[in-house]
Enzyme design. Sequence first.
Site, PDB file in Angstrom:
ATOM      1  N   ARG A  14       8.173  -9.887   0.516  1.00 47.46           N
ATOM      2  CA  ARG A  14       8.144  -9.336   0.951  1.00 47.46           C
ATOM      3  C   ARG A  14       7.529  -7.538   0.969  1.00 47.46           C
ATOM      4  NH1 ARG A  14       8.498  -3.993   4.383  1.00 47.46           N
ATOM      5  NH2 ARG A  14      10.848  -4.061   2.765  1.00 47.46           N
ATOM      6  N   ASP A  15       8.219  -7.011   0.435  1.00 45.33           N
ATOM      7  CA  ASP A  15       7.634  -5.060   0.120  1.00 45.33           C
ATOM      8  C   ASP A  15       6.817  -5.348  -0.486  1.00 45.33           C
ATOM      9  OD1 ASP A  15       7.589  -2.686   1.277  1.00 45.33           O
ATOM     10  OD2 ASP A  15       9.126  -2.449  -0.763  1.00 45.33           O
ATOM     11  N   HIS A 206      16.872   2.890  -1.976  1.00 41.06           N
ATOM     12  CA  HIS A 206      15.303   2.536  -2.457  1.00 41.06           C
ATOM     13  C   HIS A 206      14.203   3.046  -2.842  1.00 41.06           C
ATOM     14  CE1 HIS A 206      12.589  -0.928  -0.290  1.00 41.06           C
ATOM     15  NE2 HIS A 206      11.466  -0.177  -0.895  1.00 41.06           N
ATOM     16  N   HIS A 208      10.318   4.731  -4.660  1.00 41.24           N
ATOM     17  CA  HIS A 208       9.478   3.866  -5.204  1.00 41.24           C
ATOM     18  C   HIS A 208       9.357   4.510  -6.519  1.00 41.24           C
ATOM     19  CE1 HIS A 208       6.946   1.789  -1.468  1.00 41.24           C
ATOM     20  NE2 HIS A 208       8.441   1.606  -1.620  1.00 41.24           N
ATOM     21  N   CYS A 239       3.481   1.058   0.701  1.00 42.20           N
ATOM     22  CA  CYS A 239       3.555   1.836   2.205  1.00 42.20           C
ATOM     23  C   CYS A 239       2.356   1.848   2.399  1.00 42.20           C
ATOM     24  CB  CYS A 239       4.209   2.566   1.953  1.00 42.20           C
ATOM     25  SG  CYS A 239       4.930   3.007   3.811  1.00 42.20           S
ATOM     26  N   ASN A 248       6.722  -0.142  -5.517  1.00 39.50           N
ATOM     27  CA  ASN A 248       8.337   0.306  -6.025  1.00 39.50           C
ATOM     28  C   ASN A 248       8.524   0.397  -7.408  1.00 39.50           C
ATOM     29  OD1 ASN A 248       9.153  -0.457  -3.059  1.00 39.50           O
ATOM     30  ND2 ASN A 248       7.560  -2.567  -3.178  1.00 39.50           N
TER      31      ASN A 248
END
Length: 301
Positions: A14-15, A206, A208, A239, A248
């Site tokens: 997903r991300d 989470h 990055h 993002c 990430n």
Amino acid sequence: MMPAKVKIVEVSPRDGLQNEKLFVPTDVKVELVNRLADAGFPNVEATSFVSPKWTPQMADAAEVMARIHRRPGTLYSVLTPNMKGFEAALAAGADEVVIFGAASEAFSQRNINCSIAESLDRFEPVAQAARANGLRLRGALSCALGCPYQGEVPISSVVDVAKRYIAMGCDEVDIADTIGVGTPQRVRDVFRAVTDAIDPKRVAGHFHDTYGQALANILAALETGISIFHTSVAGLGGCPYAKGATGNVATEDVLYMLRGLDIETGVDFDAVVDIGQWISGHLNRPGGSRAGNAIAAKRAA
């Protein structure tokens, strides 16, 4: 004292893929989810039920969910920004739905066109529906360590939103360094403040790696008792609303570090290296994991 075991939430399907400019074939997405589950990840963020107008890469969310092989014991999560997304997630058999807001007023306005308070009000029906249908609920909190528009984000704002998430029924709260500007001391300060208000077992990190600080920041979070982290195989993702937020933290790099700390994850490191090399090949670029690339090169020598 650092935890003996860590839960890794793998977010690459997903991300990791959501910002790819060329559409990734559904077959590849399905295989990615399946291979990650088979590698032992207890939680895989499989897709996102959002408007294809804004995130065209996730337009095949329902098909992905219909075609994956459900591994017993694996939690399959999806993003659901509103009731339409929730209803689609419910129909698709998601195990967990994820709502996503921000600790920064400026980012909230630019990202979802409303204030933090308004965004939380919008999430309440989704939270109620998740509870009513027995689905797990997770709250993602963007820009907890810095914002591309307003700069520094008050720690009190991070704590306030995290507490609101818990109050509306979230099982976990993700504290996200969306643009990767955090450094270890700031991470310690933020996570200590959050865990003073919330059980650390319900808080995830989470991170990055935009400024190369992600591993150091994860270590700092571990020192505050955090035992859940989000990672993305081959360092995929970023993002779309944060200029320069290029990726990430790579799962392979995190697993390598945790193995060196004798922290258990239950994830097959060698299988993850293979997955990182495989998906990078499909995307026609080198993998973004230093550990993964080093291991792959050593194997090929």
